[in-house]
Scaffold this motif. Structure first.
Motif, PDB file in Angstrom:
ATOM      1  N   ASP A 184      49.748  42.230  52.475  1.00 21.05           N
ATOM      2  CA  ASP A 184      48.286  42.457  52.067  1.00 21.05           C
ATOM      3  C   ASP A 184      48.425  43.856  51.854  1.00 21.05           C
ATOM      4  O   ASP A 184      48.465  44.460  52.930  1.00 21.05           O
ATOM      5  CB  ASP A 184      47.311  41.840  53.168  1.00 21.05           C
ATOM      6  CG  ASP A 184      47.480  40.377  53.382  1.00 21.05           C
ATOM      7  OD1 ASP A 184      46.593  39.769  52.631  1.00 21.05           O
ATOM      8  OD2 ASP A 184      48.324  39.872  53.989  1.00 21.05           O
ATOM      9  N   ARG A 208      46.100  34.446  41.394  1.00 18.68           N
ATOM     10  CA  ARG A 208      44.720  33.947  41.504  1.00 18.68           C
ATOM     11  C   ARG A 208      43.921  35.142  41.758  1.00 18.68           C
ATOM     12  O   ARG A 208      44.270  36.402  42.206  1.00 18.68           O
ATOM     13  CB  ARG A 208      44.438  33.103  43.027  1.00 18.68           C
ATOM     14  CG  ARG A 208      45.244  31.847  42.899  1.00 18.68           C
ATOM     15  CD  ARG A 208      44.893  31.154  43.988  1.00 18.68           C
ATOM     16  NE  ARG A 208      45.497  29.674  44.195  1.00 18.68           N
ATOM     17  CZ  ARG A 208      46.672  29.444  44.659  1.00 18.68           C
ATOM     18  NH1 ARG A 208      47.559  30.345  45.083  1.00 18.68           N
ATOM     19  NH2 ARG A 208      47.102  28.027  44.490  1.00 18.68           N
ATOM     20  N   ASP A 209      42.705  35.256  41.371  1.00 21.48           N
ATOM     21  CA  ASP A 209      41.511  36.223  41.389  1.00 21.48           C
ATOM     22  C   ASP A 209      40.546  35.752  42.543  1.00 21.48           C
ATOM     23  O   ASP A 209      40.149  34.767  42.173  1.00 21.48           O
ATOM     24  CB  ASP A 209      40.736  36.433  39.892  1.00 21.48           C
ATOM     25  CG  ASP A 209      40.048  37.402  40.103  1.00 21.48           C
ATOM     26  OD1 ASP A 209      39.952  38.211  40.954  1.00 21.48           O
ATOM     27  OD2 ASP A 209      39.407  38.055  38.959  1.00 21.48           O
ATOM     28  N   ALA A 210      40.436  36.560  43.440  1.00 26.86           N
ATOM     29  CA  ALA A 210      39.522  36.225  44.478  1.00 26.86           C
ATOM     30  C   ALA A 210      38.225  37.237  44.497  1.00 26.86           C
ATOM     31  O   ALA A 210      37.516  37.436  45.483  1.00 26.86           O
ATOM     32  CB  ALA A 210      40.206  36.203  45.846  1.00 26.86           C
ATOM     33  N   THR A 217      37.509  31.835  44.299  1.00 26.54           N
ATOM     34  CA  THR A 217      39.178  32.116  43.606  1.00 26.54           C
ATOM     35  C   THR A 217      39.309  30.993  42.406  1.00 26.54           C
ATOM     36  O   THR A 217      39.009  30.010  42.526  1.00 26.54           O
ATOM     37  CB  THR A 217      39.964  31.523  44.854  1.00 26.54           C
ATOM     38  OG1 THR A 217      39.514  32.271  46.299  1.00 26.54           O
ATOM     39  CG2 THR A 217      41.321  31.605  44.385  1.00 26.54           C
ATOM     40  N   ALA A 223      41.761  40.938  43.996  1.00 29.10           N
ATOM     41  CA  ALA A 223      40.351  41.038  44.060  1.00 29.10           C
ATOM     42  C   ALA A 223      40.135  42.251  43.233  1.00 29.10           C
ATOM     43  O   ALA A 223      40.610  43.377  43.537  1.00 29.10           O
ATOM     44  CB  ALA A 223      39.762  41.141  45.332  1.00 29.10           C
ATOM     45  N   THR A 250      42.349  30.528  39.360  1.00 26.36           N
ATOM     46  CA  THR A 250      43.726  30.801  39.095  1.00 26.36           C
ATOM     47  C   THR A 250      43.852  31.310  37.645  1.00 26.36           C
ATOM     48  O   THR A 250      43.289  30.748  36.715  1.00 26.36           O
ATOM     49  CB  THR A 250      44.345  29.243  38.929  1.00 26.36           C
ATOM     50  OG1 THR A 250      44.402  28.803  40.152  1.00 26.36           O
ATOM     51  CG2 THR A 250      45.964  29.398  38.616  1.00 26.36           C
ATOM     52  N   THR A 262      43.072  43.597  35.847  1.00 22.57           N
ATOM     53  CA  THR A 262      43.335  42.371  35.887  1.00 22.57           C
ATOM     54  C   THR A 262      44.416  41.824  34.982  1.00 22.57           C
ATOM     55  O   THR A 262      45.307  41.290  35.035  1.00 22.57           O
ATOM     56  CB  THR A 262      42.119  41.490  35.978  1.00 22.57           C
ATOM     57  OG1 THR A 262      41.216  41.773  36.856  1.00 22.57           O
ATOM     58  CG2 THR A 262      42.707  40.166  36.063  1.00 22.57           C
ATOM     59  N   ARG A 321      47.420  40.528  47.629  1.00 22.52           N
ATOM     60  CA  ARG A 321      48.148  39.698  48.611  1.00 22.52           C
ATOM     61  C   ARG A 321      49.270  39.177  47.835  1.00 22.52           C
ATOM     62  O   ARG A 321      49.066  38.387  46.796  1.00 22.52           O
ATOM     63  CB  ARG A 321      47.229  38.748  49.115  1.00 22.52           C
ATOM     64  CG  ARG A 321      47.909  37.702  50.116  1.00 22.52           C
ATOM     65  CD  ARG A 321      46.815  36.721  50.551  1.00 22.52           C
ATOM     66  NE  ARG A 321      45.948  37.422  51.374  1.00 22.52           N
ATOM     67  CZ  ARG A 321      44.723  37.421  51.596  1.00 22.52           C
ATOM     68  NH1 ARG A 321      44.263  36.497  50.728  1.00 22.52           N
ATOM     69  NH2 ARG A 321      43.890  37.917  52.345  1.00 22.52           N
ATOM     70  N   ASP A 340      53.203  33.562  45.399  1.00 26.23           N
ATOM     71  CA  ASP A 340      51.734  33.439  45.279  1.00 26.23           C
ATOM     72  C   ASP A 340      51.071  34.628  45.244  1.00 26.23           C
ATOM     73  O   ASP A 340      51.155  35.399  46.376  1.00 26.23           O
ATOM     74  CB  ASP A 340      51.191  32.217  46.376  1.00 26.23           C
ATOM     75  CG  ASP A 340      49.792  31.853  45.944  1.00 26.23           C
ATOM     76  OD1 ASP A 340      49.056  32.410  45.180  1.00 26.23           O
ATOM     77  OD2 ASP A 340      49.529  30.649  46.311  1.00 26.23           O
ATOM     78  N   THR A 347      47.486  36.912  44.943  1.00 31.47           N
ATOM     79  CA  THR A 347      45.963  36.935  44.944  1.00 31.47           C
ATOM     80  C   THR A 347      45.545  38.332  44.989  1.00 31.47           C
ATOM     81  O   THR A 347      45.869  39.448  45.502  1.00 31.47           O
ATOM     82  CB  THR A 347      45.428  36.215  46.026  1.00 31.47           C
ATOM     83  OG1 THR A 347      45.995  35.062  46.234  1.00 31.47           O
ATOM     84  CG2 THR A 347      43.909  36.139  46.275  1.00 31.47           C
TER      85      THR A 347
END
Length: 612
Positions: free
Chosen positions: A155, A199-201, A206, A60, A208, A177, A68, A56, A58
């Motif tokens: 992280d 995912r983009d936070a 958030t 930003a 997907t 991205t 992450r 998974d 993530t």
């Protein structure tokens, strides 16, 4: 060159000094971590090496402020965390053999490099207890207990905060991205049994960006399912399976039909021993495999996997491990070219389904105005209600006759029509070029000129490979005046052209005489043929390989011997063309890469008329 070198001080002797650990790590990070996508690649590859079945990710702000990565792999024991953040410390090799590498990572540089340029926190659990450690700008904190599930969470915040000059060279958040998405897609294709989620936070919300659940079944079925999920249904419908071996190298994967191509080389995915690479030699081999069936401004779509003994390939030749070096590159190139060409030849007359979809889109009716009364379709009429061809007459008064004709009904006792064959039975010829053929499942539209051009080309290549193209002597030689440069270029290739059935010789000054032309062409405009061959020679130049130049000339010659637009064909001629297409490899596209046929199913046709 008269000015002093800016790199060497003139007032003092240069002093050699040992750089500190922090500077070494930042320099190494410049090689390994080029952008956020590079950091994601290194971390996800670590998760795959740890045996994770779910990864998974993530990010930003394009990965600039947060990356992450959470996995369910084997994890790292607490006492080993400081060692994992040391340079050249790894659990993947023992250092005795740098050629026998079975993992993605092996240098032990990624984690310390990331910790040198960003704020890195690793939380992991390998046994009953979890642990966490934090590194910022190369300075490591103490290992502390942490509550976490089995696996590892990494992280990375504020990437390049320790080297702010690097931030100026990053692109926009959107571009970064997209680069991360591309990395995850490539790794997901290489590992079909692993679940990948991106995912983009950014901004606290958030969403997907990408998800591919782990596949089941054998490797080939799993790979097919993963490629359908990543590259889409169109690729899956138009992809050909590959499975070929040569001298210890095994190639598997899928490659698309020539008529399913892209305007840029953005959908070419190459993997060596499961590692995604961007190797120029492999890309060149892929291009060469399609050279005979695709125009120069189009690019093939493929996902190839080359597997071999690790000792036959060196993966330690590029800082980011994106290029490899084979011990026998000619063998690998030959495997790719021959394997793909064999798959394309087996596809025969098949064209991309997207061609038919494009035709349906072009034929779709314009929507009626919203205020127009609704029109309800009639039920399908019974056989007794249908009009017969004899009952339909054209109204008089038209200035032109329609440029189409139909074939008469077969007589009683005649042989059954070949509607059960892939290209069916010819029903009509439209505008003296397009053949309309009826199959059991629908309709096929064939470009007669393009199809016959491919058929003549394949016959010429077969003759050329056998004993050379047969020639026919001209009763009166054709004399062609050229410039001295053009004449010299043609005469330099006279021996090669004679093998192609085109015999030329000098005729005083810069003129040449054409004495023989390829017999397969029949009556041909010799002057036009020679000028076209001359254009091909000038376009290829001296840098083109001999076989590529010969194939290009054969392609031009085939164009002169094919059925011309405007020629009326009888029913037996049209059906003979369809049968030859079914029996000829690569007949699904002409010499220039355009489709030779379009297939429309009855469901497609019914949809056009609103019956479904």
């Amino acid at each position: 060159m008269q000015t002093a070198s800016p790199q060497i001080r003139q007032d003092a002797r240069p002093v050699i000094r040992q750089l500190d650990e922090s500077a070494v790590n930042r320099i190494a990070a410049g090689e390994v971590v080029e952008r956020p996508a590079s950091a994601v690649k290194e971390l996800v590859e670590n998760s795959i090496d740890a045996g994770a079945t779910r990864i998974d990710v993530t990010i930003a702000d394009g990965g600039k402020t947060l990356i992450r990565v959470v996995d369910d792999g084997c994890g790292i024991a607490g006492p080993d965390l400081p060692l994992a953040l040391s340079r050249h410390a790894t659990s993947k090799i023992d250092g005795s053999d740098l050629l026998n590498i079975h993992s993605f990572g092996f240098r032990g540089e990624a984690l310390p490099s990331l910790g040198a340029v960003g704020r890195l926190t690793i939380t992991s659990r390998a046994g009953d207890e979890g642990a966490s450690v934090h590194v910022a700008g190369g300075r490591m904190g103490d290992v502390r207990p942490a509550a976490c599930a089995r696996g590892t969470q990494v992280d990375l915040a504020d990437l390049f905060y320790a080297t702010p000059a690097r931030l100026k060279f990053l692109r926009t958040d959107r571009a970064e991205t997209q680069a991360v998405v591309d990395v995850i897609r490539r790794l997901a294709m290489a590992e079909p049994f692993v679940t990948f989620i991106l995912r983009d936070a950014t901004g606290g919300d958030t969403r997907t960006l990408f998800r591919a659940d782990g596949e089941t079944g054998d490797m080939f079925d799993a790979l097919g399912g993963r490629l359908r999920a990543v590259l889409g249904r169109d690729f899956a419908e138009n992809a050909l399976p590959l499975d070929a071996e040569r001298d210890g190298f095994h190639m598997t994967g899928f490659t698309a039909l020539p008529t399913y191509s892209k305007g840029a080389a953005v959908a070419q995915y190459l993997n060596v021993n499961g590692r995604p690479v961007r190797d120029k030699m492999l890309l060149g081999a892929l291009r060469a495999a399609y050279m005979d069936v695709m125009s120069r401004d189009r690019h093939p779509v493929a996902c190839l996997f080359i597997d071999c003994d690790p000792t036959l390939v060196d993966v330690n030749v590029h800082p980011a491990k994106s290029e490899v070096r084979f011990r026998d590159p000619a063998c690998v190139r030959g495997l790719i070219v021959s394997g793909i060409r064999h798959a394309l030849a087996e596809a025969g007359h098949r064209s991309s389904s997207t061609v038919g979809h494009a035709a349906l889109g072009a034929m779709a009716a314009t929507p009626a105005p919203t205020d127009a009364p609704r029109i309800y379709q009639m039920d399908r009429p019974s056989l007794g209600q249908r009009f017969t061809a004899a009952s339909m007459t054209f109204q008089s008064g038209f200035a032109e006759q329609p440029s189409a004709r139909i074939e008469p009904e077969p007589e009683a006792g005649a042989a059954p029509e070949p509607q059960h064959l892939p290209l069916g039975a010819a029903r009509a010829q439209l505008h003296e070029n397009y053949i309309l053929s009826q199959t059991e499942a629908g309709l096929v539209i064939v470009d007669a000129h393009a199809a016959h051009e491919r058929l003549v080309y394949e016959r010429l290549k077969a003759q050329m490979a056998d004993s050379g193209v047969a020639a026919q002597a001209l009763l009166i030689p054709e004399i062609i005046d050229l410039t001295p440069t053009e004449s010299a270029l043609l005469l330099e290739s006279a021996d090669d052209l004679s093998r192609l059935g085109l015999v030329i010789e000098p005729f005083g000054g810069s003129a040449i005489a054409v004495r023989e032309t390829p017999a397969i062409l029949g009556t041909v405009d010799a002057r036009r043929l020679v000028l076209d061959v001359l254009d091909t020679l000038q376009d290829g130049g001296d840098t083109a390989p001999l076989q590529a130049r010969i194939d290009a000339i054969l392609s031009r010659v085939a164009c002169h011997g094919s059925v011309r637009t405007g020629r009326r064909m009888s029913g037996p001629e049209m059906n003979a063309l369809l049968r030859e297409m079914e029996a000829t490899p690569l007949s699904g596209q002409c010499n220039h890469g355009r489709p030779t046929s379009i297939t429309l199913s009855m469901a497609d046709i019914d949809r056009l008329f609103g019956r479904t």
